[in-house]
Design a protein around this motif. Structure first.
Motif, PDB file in Angstrom:
ATOM      1  N   ARG A  23     -92.232  53.713  -0.619  1.00  0.00           N
ATOM      2  CA  ARG A  23     -91.193  52.958   0.078  1.00  0.00           C
ATOM      3  C   ARG A  23     -89.841  52.955  -0.636  1.00  0.00           C
ATOM      4  O   ARG A  23     -88.826  52.607  -0.027  1.00  0.00           O
ATOM      5  CB  ARG A  23     -91.648  51.511   0.293  1.00  0.00           C
ATOM      6  CG  ARG A  23     -92.936  51.397   1.091  1.00  0.00           C
ATOM      7  CD  ARG A  23     -93.154  49.982   1.575  1.00  0.00           C
ATOM      8  NE  ARG A  23     -92.134  49.588   2.559  1.00  0.00           N
ATOM      9  CZ  ARG A  23     -92.069  48.387   3.107  1.00  0.00           C
ATOM     10  NH1 ARG A  23     -92.962  47.459   2.772  1.00  0.00           N
ATOM     11  NH2 ARG A  23     -91.128  48.096   3.992  1.00  0.00           N
ATOM     12  N   ASP A  61     -86.656  54.541   0.962  1.00  0.00           N
ATOM     13  CA  ASP A  61     -86.050  53.883   2.117  1.00  0.00           C
ATOM     14  C   ASP A  61     -85.388  52.560   1.750  1.00  0.00           C
ATOM     15  O   ASP A  61     -84.380  52.175   2.356  1.00  0.00           O
ATOM     16  CB  ASP A  61     -87.117  53.620   3.190  1.00  0.00           C
ATOM     17  CG  ASP A  61     -87.676  54.902   3.781  1.00  0.00           C
ATOM     18  OD1 ASP A  61     -86.912  55.882   3.882  1.00  0.00           O
ATOM     19  OD2 ASP A  61     -88.869  54.921   4.124  1.00  0.00           O
ATOM     20  N   LYS A  89     -80.703  50.452   0.258  1.00  0.00           N
ATOM     21  CA  LYS A  89     -80.222  49.269   0.965  1.00  0.00           C
ATOM     22  C   LYS A  89     -79.941  48.128  -0.009  1.00  0.00           C
ATOM     23  O   LYS A  89     -78.943  47.410   0.117  1.00  0.00           O
ATOM     24  CB  LYS A  89     -81.249  48.827   2.001  1.00  0.00           C
ATOM     25  CG  LYS A  89     -81.497  49.839   3.104  1.00  0.00           C
ATOM     26  CD  LYS A  89     -82.599  49.365   4.044  1.00  0.00           C
ATOM     27  CE  LYS A  89     -82.929  50.432   5.090  1.00  0.00           C
ATOM     28  NZ  LYS A  89     -84.051  50.009   5.968  1.00  0.00           N
TER      29      LYS A  89
END
Length: 451
Positions: A322, A325, A329
């Motif tokens: 993960r 991804d 952010k």
């Protein structure tokens, strides 16, 4: 307005339910009178060094047990943990080409958050084991009942551990000027064996050169700074050892240099963040994949309103699958808020798996994969990964699979010791350090401008 006990007005998760509150009050009063484990000037020194790490001038190695046990407080276990951390740090110095900050996850990591308040076996439900500071792991009503007396015993064990660590470091422990004494039998099982041996030779040559030029043994030229860290979980315990000191302003947690809030206690409006925001220590926050822009903004505003490098460390723990991804952010959110945080990768917690036999483990390949991706993501976004946070032990346990020896799930039963999360053993920890050093050298080459 912050007060030492203002956390009590907030939601305090993961706190023990003591049946004898009078005895708890007596123990806390006694702890309030005991000498601190560390000093304020050590705290401020670490904060200064972490500020340099946030600016790319240092690298952080934070490591130790998932949860310390009281019976770990023996000379051999303490020495073995210190040995692997010091040896890993030497390897990382070569890779980073910069000083390494050593932070031990010990001398106080006696409490652990749990996913459930109760553990059920068959028809019997008992309070979950929350670490030796709270209760005992044996599955009986007496053992699982939270006992305030254990807080005193934990404080004593932490003091003994820290005292022995300081004595070892001051005494030139582990012949660090001779890296050829590292236990490197496992290297022959790695396809990178030649590269590892060359790295060890580089360490040895560099230290011998320093000895020759300065005329003293390496390790005697300057003291080795070593700091402690634990999750600030048991808030009543943290409160009674948080004090004002002469010649410094503010409040200092004097049980540990670097307290952090874990994933289960990092809510911006919760009691743990409320406690951490009022102390002068550098503080950390574990960040999982389910964060929001609003949470990031609140962490920064509450814990680092001045945006001062060295104050706040974000320890991201996403898992190898993960991180690609999620980490970009998080970086974007921090930038949008003007954050000056230190970035540390915890590649352990997001990669925990359960075998078909119901045993918790972690795969060495996943652990390194997450670290490698973290380096690349931070570089691609124009910044640097500032450190790693590793659950490890200096013992020859079999809790994580993989590594140069090819440890398999069938090997786990041989020496699985942890009551909570699986740790890297000595060989796996040192191998991870070699791989990280190799990665850091390649990252430095990529970052260097071409002539």
């Amino acid at each position: 307005m912050w007060k030492l006990d203002s956390w009590r007005s907030r939601s305090a998760l993961q706190q023990p339910d003591y049946p004898d509150l009078e005895r708890l009050s007596q123990v806390l009063d006694e702890l309030r009178q005991l000498p601190p484990l560390i000093t304020s000037w050590e705290v401020l020194l670490l904060r200064q060094q972490l500020a340099e790490a946030a600016q790319g001038k240092r690298f952080v190695l934070q490591g130790g047990d998932c949860a310390e046990r009281f019976f770990y407080c023996t000379p051999d276990r303490i020495a073995n943990t210190l040995k692997v951390l010091l040896q890993m740090s030497l390897v990382l110095v070569v890779g980073a080409q910069k000083p390494v900050i050593r932070i031990g996850r010990f001398a106080g990591q006696y409490a652990k958050p749990r996913s459930a308040d109760l553990e059920r076996r068959g028809t019997v439900s008992l309070p979950s084991y929350r670490g030796d500071n709270v209760n005992r792991p044996e599955f009986s009503a007496q053992a699982r009942t939270p006992d305030p007396q254990l807080l005193l015993r934990g404080h004593e064990r932490a003091a003994l551990t820290l005292n022995f660590v300081r004595a070892l470091v001051k005494g030139g422990f582990a012949d660090l000027h001779h890296p050829e004494y590292f236990d490197l039998d496992w290297v022959e099982h790695s396809p990178l064996a030649d590269e590892y041996h060359h790295l060890v030779e580089t360490i040895g040559e560099s230290l011998r050169f320093m000895e020759h030029v300065l005329g003293v043994r390496a390790g005697e030229t300057d003291r080795i700074d070593f700091f402690t860290a634990h999750e600030a979980l048991h808030l009543a315990y943290e409160e009674v050892q948080t004090r004002c000191v002469p010649r410094h302003t503010g409040w200092f947690n004097l049980t540990t240099h670097f307290p952090w809030a874990g994933l289960r206690t990092n809510h911006p409006e919760g009691a743990h963040i409320e406690y951490l925001r009022g102390i002068e220590n550098p503080v950390g926050v574990k960040v999982g994949a389910e964060f929001t822009r609003e949470q990031v903004a609140c962490w920064l505003e509450k814990l680092d309103p001045q945006r001062a490098p060295g104050r706040l460390t974000l320890i991201h723990r996403f898992g190898a699958r993960r991180i690609g991804d999620v980490l970009p952010k998080l970086i974007e959110h921090v930038r949008a808020e003007g954050g000056a945080v230190l970035w540390v990768c915890d590649p352990m917690h997001g990669n925990t798996q359960t075998t078909s036999a119901g045993v918790k483990t972690r795969h060495f390949a996943d652990i390194y994969d997450e670290v490698e991706q973290a380096f690349e993501i931070h570089r691609a976004m124009g910044q640097q990964l500032g450190g790693v946070h590793i659950e490890l032990t200096g013992e020859n346990v079999t809790e994580c699979v993989g590594g140069a020896r090819g440890q398999s799930e069938e090997d786990l039963a041989r020496a699985y010791e942890s009551e909570v999360d699986p740790r890297l053993n000595y060989e796996q920890s040192l191998e991870l350090a070699f791989l990280i050093a190799r990665k850091m050298k390649s990252e430095a080459n990529v970052s260097e401008p071409r002539a």
